[in-house]
Design a protein around this motif. Structure first.
Motif, PDB file in Angstrom:
ATOM      1  N   VAL A 257      40.927  30.667  39.250  1.00 18.56           N
ATOM      2  CA  VAL A 257      39.605  30.033  39.226  1.00 18.56           C
ATOM      3  C   VAL A 257      38.615  30.885  40.008  1.00 18.56           C
ATOM      4  O   VAL A 257      37.467  31.042  39.594  1.00 18.56           O
ATOM      5  CB  VAL A 257      39.679  28.588  39.769  1.00 18.56           C
ATOM      6  N   GLY A 258      39.069  31.469  41.108  1.00 15.65           N
ATOM      7  CA  GLY A 258      38.196  32.354  41.881  1.00 15.65           C
ATOM      8  C   GLY A 258      37.678  33.516  41.046  1.00 15.65           C
ATOM      9  O   GLY A 258      36.504  33.887  41.136  1.00 15.65           O
ATOM     10  N   ARG A 259      38.546  34.076  40.228  1.00 19.49           N
ATOM     11  CA  ARG A 259      38.125  35.174  39.328  1.00 19.49           C
ATOM     12  C   ARG A 259      37.100  34.678  38.319  1.00 19.49           C
ATOM     13  O   ARG A 259      36.090  35.360  38.064  1.00 19.49           O
ATOM     14  CB  ARG A 259      39.325  35.757  38.588  1.00 19.49           C
ATOM     15  N   VAL A 260      37.342  33.510  37.734  1.00 20.92           N
ATOM     16  CA  VAL A 260      36.401  32.953  36.753  1.00 20.92           C
ATOM     17  C   VAL A 260      35.048  32.687  37.423  1.00 20.92           C
ATOM     18  O   VAL A 260      33.999  33.080  36.906  1.00 20.92           O
ATOM     19  CB  VAL A 260      36.956  31.657  36.114  1.00 20.92           C
ATOM     20  N   VAL A 261      35.085  32.021  38.586  1.00 17.51           N
ATOM     21  CA  VAL A 261      33.854  31.687  39.316  1.00 17.51           C
ATOM     22  C   VAL A 261      33.041  32.958  39.598  1.00 17.51           C
ATOM     23  O   VAL A 261      31.822  32.989  39.394  1.00 17.51           O
ATOM     24  CB  VAL A 261      34.190  30.934  40.631  1.00 17.51           C
ATOM     25  N   GLU A 262      33.714  34.005  40.048  1.00 19.47           N
ATOM     26  CA  GLU A 262      33.043  35.272  40.350  1.00 19.47           C
ATOM     27  C   GLU A 262      32.433  35.880  39.075  1.00 19.47           C
ATOM     28  O   GLU A 262      31.294  36.337  39.087  1.00 19.47           O
ATOM     29  CB  GLU A 262      34.060  36.240  40.986  1.00 19.47           C
ATOM     30  N   ASP A 263      33.176  35.840  37.980  1.00 19.68           N
ATOM     31  CA  ASP A 263      32.714  36.447  36.727  1.00 19.68           C
ATOM     32  C   ASP A 263      31.533  35.709  36.102  1.00 19.68           C
ATOM     33  O   ASP A 263      30.755  36.308  35.367  1.00 19.68           O
ATOM     34  CB  ASP A 263      33.855  36.512  35.705  1.00 19.68           C
ATOM     35  N   VAL A 264      31.403  34.398  36.351  1.00 22.28           N
ATOM     36  CA  VAL A 264      30.343  33.622  35.692  1.00 22.28           C
ATOM     37  C   VAL A 264      29.220  33.212  36.648  1.00 22.28           C
ATOM     38  O   VAL A 264      28.323  32.457  36.264  1.00 22.28           O
ATOM     39  CB  VAL A 264      30.903  32.366  34.969  1.00 22.28           C
ATOM     40  N   LYS A 265      29.258  33.716  37.891  1.00 18.79           N
ATOM     41  CA  LYS A 265      28.324  33.229  38.910  1.00 18.79           C
ATOM     42  C   LYS A 265      26.850  33.463  38.566  1.00 18.79           C
ATOM     43  O   LYS A 265      25.989  32.771  39.089  1.00 18.79           O
ATOM     44  CB  LYS A 265      28.668  33.804  40.277  1.00 18.79           C
ATOM     45  N   GLU A 266      26.571  34.403  37.695  1.00 18.30           N
ATOM     46  CA  GLU A 266      25.171  34.627  37.281  1.00 18.30           C
ATOM     47  C   GLU A 266      24.659  33.464  36.431  1.00 18.30           C
ATOM     48  O   GLU A 266      23.467  33.156  36.442  1.00 18.30           O
ATOM     49  CB  GLU A 266      25.043  35.926  36.472  1.00 18.30           C
TER      50      GLU A 266
END
Length: 119
Positions: A23-32
């Motif tokens: 989830v951390g990876r997803v959150v980082e990838d979509v934070k924009e």
């Protein structure tokens, strides 16, 4: 444009550390585009009720270790507490068969449609 959210996410995964990492990876990838907060994880079906009651999430993900029947049971318990909850179930076996990168990509692919329904 400011990101949409914040959305509180609860995961249901017997491997909480892996859930947090993915989830951390997803959150980082979509934070924009989106602000997603991983509020908590239920490590078992028996823990779903208490975790959902505690965090009152906007979104709930069931991990790929659950059978479709188990995922439905989890969703049913969670929606009994938060009826408007948006839910997303990873296909059974995805992590084992294709690995964590496939899980991250699968979530990112389906996230916009899920979050559009959350507004």
């Amino acid at each position: 444009m400011a990101p949409i959210g914040p959305f509180k996410l609860v995961t249901v995964n017997t491997a909480p550390d892996r859930a947090k990492r993915l989830v951390g990876r997803v959150v980082e990838d979509v934070k924009e585009k989106y602000t997603i907060i991983h509020a908590g994880n239920a490590p078992s079906i028996e823990d779903v009720q208490s975790v959902v009651e505690e965090h009152k999430p906007d979104i709930l993900f069931t991990a790929s270790m659950w059978t479709p029947e188990e995922a439905q049971k989890i969703i049913s318990i969670a929606k009994g507490i938060v009826p408007e909850l948006k839910t997303f179930s990873l296909p059974q076996g995805l992590q084992v068969e294709k690995g964590p990168d496939a899980v991250v990509e699968y979530i990112k692919e389906h996230l916009p449609g899920l979050l559009a329904r959350a507004r």
